[in-house]
Design a protein around this motif. Structure first.
Motif, PDB file in Angstrom:
ATOM      1  N   ALA A   3       0.802  -1.228   0.000  1.00  0.00           N
ATOM      2  CA  ALA A   3       0.000   0.000   0.000  1.00  0.00           C
ATOM      3  C   ALA A   3       0.835   1.278   0.000  1.00  0.00           C
ATOM      4  CB  ALA A   3      -0.997   0.019   1.157  1.00  0.00           C
ATOM      5  N   VAL A   4       2.131   1.189  -0.169  1.00  0.00           N
ATOM      6  CA  VAL A   4       2.949   2.391  -0.242  1.00  0.00           C
ATOM      7  C   VAL A   4       2.519   3.190  -1.466  1.00  0.00           C
ATOM      8  CG1 VAL A   4       5.280   3.256  -0.635  1.00  0.00           C
ATOM      9  CG2 VAL A   4       4.900   1.405   0.981  1.00  0.00           C
ATOM     10  N   ASP A   8      -5.978   6.601  -2.130  1.00  0.00           N
ATOM     11  CA  ASP A   8      -7.420   6.648  -2.292  1.00  0.00           C
ATOM     12  C   ASP A   8      -7.861   5.460  -3.132  1.00  0.00           C
ATOM     13  OD1 ASP A   8      -9.962   7.677  -2.077  1.00  0.00           O
ATOM     14  OD2 ASP A   8      -9.646   9.366  -3.416  1.00  0.00           O
ATOM     15  N   LEU A   9      -9.122   5.060  -2.971  1.00  0.00           N
ATOM     16  CA  LEU A   9      -9.718   4.078  -3.857  1.00  0.00           C
ATOM     17  C   LEU A   9     -10.293   4.860  -5.030  1.00  0.00           C
ATOM     18  CD1 LEU A   9     -10.702   1.187  -4.481  1.00  0.00           C
ATOM     19  CD2 LEU A   9     -12.754   1.722  -3.155  1.00  0.00           C
ATOM     20  N   ASP A  10      -9.745   4.665  -6.212  1.00  0.00           N
ATOM     21  CA  ASP A  10     -10.129   5.445  -7.383  1.00  0.00           C
ATOM     22  C   ASP A  10     -11.510   5.052  -7.881  1.00  0.00           C
ATOM     23  OD1 ASP A  10      -9.628   7.314  -9.540  1.00  0.00           O
ATOM     24  OD2 ASP A  10      -9.416   5.535 -10.805  1.00  0.00           O
ATOM     25  N   HIS A  11     -11.704   3.766  -8.206  1.00  0.00           N
ATOM     26  CA  HIS A  11     -13.016   3.323  -8.635  1.00  0.00           C
ATOM     27  C   HIS A  11     -13.199   1.835  -8.391  1.00  0.00           C
ATOM     28  CE1 HIS A  11     -10.621   3.051 -12.414  1.00  0.00           C
ATOM     29  NE2 HIS A  11     -11.381   2.021 -12.696  1.00  0.00           N
ATOM     30  N   THR A  12     -14.457   1.450  -8.311  1.00  0.00           N
ATOM     31  CA  THR A  12     -14.868   0.062  -8.140  1.00  0.00           C
ATOM     32  C   THR A  12     -15.662  -0.310  -9.384  1.00  0.00           C
ATOM     33  OG1 THR A  12     -14.989   0.368  -5.752  1.00  0.00           O
ATOM     34  CG2 THR A  12     -16.196  -1.500  -6.663  1.00  0.00           C
ATOM     35  N   ILE A  13     -15.432  -1.529  -9.901  1.00  0.00           N
ATOM     36  CA  ILE A  13     -16.067  -1.924 -11.153  1.00  0.00           C
ATOM     37  C   ILE A  13     -16.838  -3.232 -10.971  1.00  0.00           C
ATOM     38  CG2 ILE A  13     -15.721  -2.438 -13.605  1.00  0.00           C
ATOM     39  CD1 ILE A  13     -13.025  -0.966 -13.388  1.00  0.00           C
ATOM     40  N   PRO A  14     -18.140  -3.149 -10.695  1.00  0.00           N
ATOM     41  CA  PRO A  14     -18.950  -4.374 -10.736  1.00  0.00           C
ATOM     42  C   PRO A  14     -19.128  -4.804 -12.197  1.00  0.00           C
ATOM     43  CG  PRO A  14     -20.010  -2.699  -9.382  1.00  0.00           C
ATOM     44  CD  PRO A  14     -18.881  -2.034 -10.128  1.00  0.00           C
ATOM     45  N   LEU A  15     -18.921  -6.068 -12.470  1.00  0.00           N
ATOM     46  CA  LEU A  15     -19.060  -6.597 -13.819  1.00  0.00           C
ATOM     47  C   LEU A  15     -20.520  -6.934 -14.080  1.00  0.00           C
ATOM     48  CD1 LEU A  15     -15.944  -8.911 -13.727  1.00  0.00           C
ATOM     49  CD2 LEU A  15     -16.103  -6.525 -14.476  1.00  0.00           C
ATOM     50  N   VAL A  42     -19.907   2.806 -17.917  1.00  0.00           N
ATOM     51  CA  VAL A  42     -20.647   3.912 -17.316  1.00  0.00           C
ATOM     52  C   VAL A  42     -20.103   4.143 -15.913  1.00  0.00           C
ATOM     53  CG1 VAL A  42     -22.581   2.428 -16.567  1.00  0.00           C
ATOM     54  CG2 VAL A  42     -22.913   4.885 -16.733  1.00  0.00           C
ATOM     55  N   SER A  43     -19.717   5.385 -15.636  1.00  0.00           N
ATOM     56  CA  SER A  43     -19.148   5.746 -14.338  1.00  0.00           C
ATOM     57  C   SER A  43     -20.080   6.709 -13.613  1.00  0.00           C
ATOM     58  CB  SER A  43     -17.779   6.417 -14.506  1.00  0.00           C
ATOM     59  OG  SER A  43     -16.838   5.498 -15.008  1.00  0.00           O
ATOM     60  N   PHE A  44     -20.259   6.439 -12.327  1.00  0.00           N
ATOM     61  CA  PHE A  44     -21.056   7.288 -11.452  1.00  0.00           C
ATOM     62  C   PHE A  44     -20.144   7.880 -10.396  1.00  0.00           C
ATOM     63  CE2 PHE A  44     -23.747   3.881 -13.003  1.00  0.00           C
ATOM     64  CZ  PHE A  44     -24.871   4.550 -13.440  1.00  0.00           C
ATOM     65  N   ARG A  45     -20.293   9.147 -10.106  1.00  0.00           N
ATOM     66  CA  ARG A  45     -19.519   9.802  -9.049  1.00  0.00           C
ATOM     67  C   ARG A  45     -20.176   9.474  -7.710  1.00  0.00           C
ATOM     68  NH1 ARG A  45     -14.696  10.996  -8.217  1.00  0.00           N
ATOM     69  NH2 ARG A  45     -14.584  11.679 -10.364  1.00  0.00           N
ATOM     70  N   VAL A  46     -19.391   8.899  -6.795  1.00  0.00           N
ATOM     71  CA  VAL A  46     -19.849   8.590  -5.443  1.00  0.00           C
ATOM     72  C   VAL A  46     -18.788   9.158  -4.502  1.00  0.00           C
ATOM     73  CG1 VAL A  46     -20.571   6.809  -3.818  1.00  0.00           C
ATOM     74  CG2 VAL A  46     -20.940   6.463  -6.272  1.00  0.00           C
ATOM     75  N   GLY A  47     -19.021  10.359  -3.973  1.00  0.00           N
ATOM     76  CA  GLY A  47     -18.014  11.021  -3.152  1.00  0.00           C
ATOM     77  C   GLY A  47     -16.766  11.272  -3.968  1.00  0.00           C
ATOM     78  N   SER A  48     -15.614  10.826  -3.462  1.00  0.00           N
ATOM     79  CA  SER A  48     -14.360  11.044  -4.181  1.00  0.00           C
ATOM     80  C   SER A  48     -14.001   9.877  -5.099  1.00  0.00           C
ATOM     81  CB  SER A  48     -13.213  11.277  -3.182  1.00  0.00           C
ATOM     82  OG  SER A  48     -13.014  10.114  -2.403  1.00  0.00           O
ATOM     83  N   SER A  49     -14.870   8.881  -5.182  1.00  0.00           N
ATOM     84  CA  SER A  49     -14.602   7.691  -5.993  1.00  0.00           C
ATOM     85  C   SER A  49     -15.593   7.569  -7.138  1.00  0.00           C
ATOM     86  CB  SER A  49     -14.710   6.433  -5.121  1.00  0.00           C
ATOM     87  OG  SER A  49     -13.756   6.434  -4.108  1.00  0.00           O
ATOM     88  N   LEU A  50     -15.286   6.639  -8.033  1.00  0.00           N
ATOM     89  CA  LEU A  50     -16.194   6.305  -9.120  1.00  0.00           C
ATOM     90  C   LEU A  50     -16.680   4.871  -8.949  1.00  0.00           C
ATOM     91  CD1 LEU A  50     -14.279   7.721 -12.218  1.00  0.00           C
ATOM     92  CD2 LEU A  50     -16.305   8.698 -11.126  1.00  0.00           C
ATOM     93  N   LEU A  51     -17.946   4.671  -9.221  1.00  0.00           N
ATOM     94  CA  LEU A  51     -18.523   3.336  -9.348  1.00  0.00           C
ATOM     95  C   LEU A  51     -18.727   3.162 -10.844  1.00  0.00           C
ATOM     96  CD1 LEU A  51     -19.797   0.807  -8.033  1.00  0.00           C
ATOM     97  CD2 LEU A  51     -21.979   2.019  -8.145  1.00  0.00           C
ATOM     98  N   THR A  52     -18.018   2.208 -11.441  1.00  0.00           N
ATOM     99  CA  THR A  52     -18.016   2.044 -12.894  1.00  0.00           C
ATOM    100  C   THR A  52     -18.555   0.675 -13.251  1.00  0.00           C
ATOM    101  OG1 THR A  52     -16.121   3.520 -13.089  1.00  0.00           O
ATOM    102  CG2 THR A  52     -16.553   2.051 -14.945  1.00  0.00           C
ATOM    103  N   LEU A  53     -19.474   0.640 -14.189  1.00  0.00           N
ATOM    104  CA  LEU A  53     -20.042  -0.616 -14.675  1.00  0.00           C
ATOM    105  C   LEU A  53     -19.466  -0.920 -16.037  1.00  0.00           C
ATOM    106  CD1 LEU A  53     -23.799   0.204 -13.958  1.00  0.00           C
ATOM    107  CD2 LEU A  53     -22.156  -0.882 -12.403  1.00  0.00           C
ATOM    108  N   ARG A  54     -19.203  -2.191 -16.277  1.00  0.00           N
ATOM    109  CA  ARG A  54     -18.799  -2.635 -17.604  1.00  0.00           C
ATOM    110  C   ARG A  54     -19.318  -4.044 -17.815  1.00  0.00           C
ATOM    111  NH1 ARG A  54     -15.047  -6.469 -18.144  1.00  0.00           N
ATOM    112  NH2 ARG A  54     -13.397  -6.744 -16.617  1.00  0.00           N
ATOM    113  N   PRO A  55     -19.511  -4.446 -19.086  1.00  0.00           N
ATOM    114  CA  PRO A  55     -20.016  -5.787 -19.346  1.00  0.00           C
ATOM    115  C   PRO A  55     -19.031  -6.867 -18.905  1.00  0.00           C
ATOM    116  CG  PRO A  55     -20.227  -4.408 -21.287  1.00  0.00           C
ATOM    117  CD  PRO A  55     -19.378  -3.656 -20.302  1.00  0.00           C
TER     118      PRO A  55
END
Length: 130
Positions: A3-4, A8-15, A42-55
């Motif tokens: 973790a050096v 931040d957690l940039d984005h999370t991608i549920p498939l 498709v990316s959604f802004r959630v606070g300082s992160s992105l929730l991104t969907l992809r097939p």
């Protein structure tokens, strides 16, 4: 050394197997603002992160493999103000969203939470400190 340099957690991608339905869920039910929208991303802004969907399927340098039927691939937890838990529960029930667990106090975690599913069967948690 782990973790050096990670700040931040940039984005999370549920498939997604049903990206159109899942896009509508996060936009219309969850109320997230769309930041980028293409047919396959498709990316959604959630606070300082992105929730991104992809097939789900072949992508970049790997293949995701098949989804396991009726099994969550991820659990997403979103913090809200304490009074919002019951209001969210009522709204989700009215919209026909599958509820996994209605509002409950979880003493070991010191929060009140509810759990429901998105169109991909992922578990979504809304919680607030108690």
């Amino acid at each position: 050394m782990v973790a050096v340099g990670i700040n931040d957690l940039d984005h999370t991608i549920p498939l997604c197997s049903r990206i159109e339905e899942t896009r509508a869920f996060y936009r219309d039910v969850m109320g997230f603002a769309v930041e980028l929208d293409t047919p396959t991303w498709v990316s959604f802004r959630v606070g300082s992160s992105l929730l991104t969907l992809r097939p789900r399927g072949p992508w970049a340098a790997w293949h995701d493999g098949a989804a396991v039927p009726d099994a969550a691939s991820v659990q997403l937890a979103f913090r809200v103000a304490p009074p919002a838990i019951d209001a969210w529960h009522a709204e989700l029930v009215a919209k026909g969203v599958p509820i996994v667990r209605p509002p409950i106090e979880i003493a070991s975690c010191r929060h009140r939470a509810m759990f429901f599913r998105d169109p991909e069967d992922n578990v979504i948690e809304r919680h607030a400190g108690i």
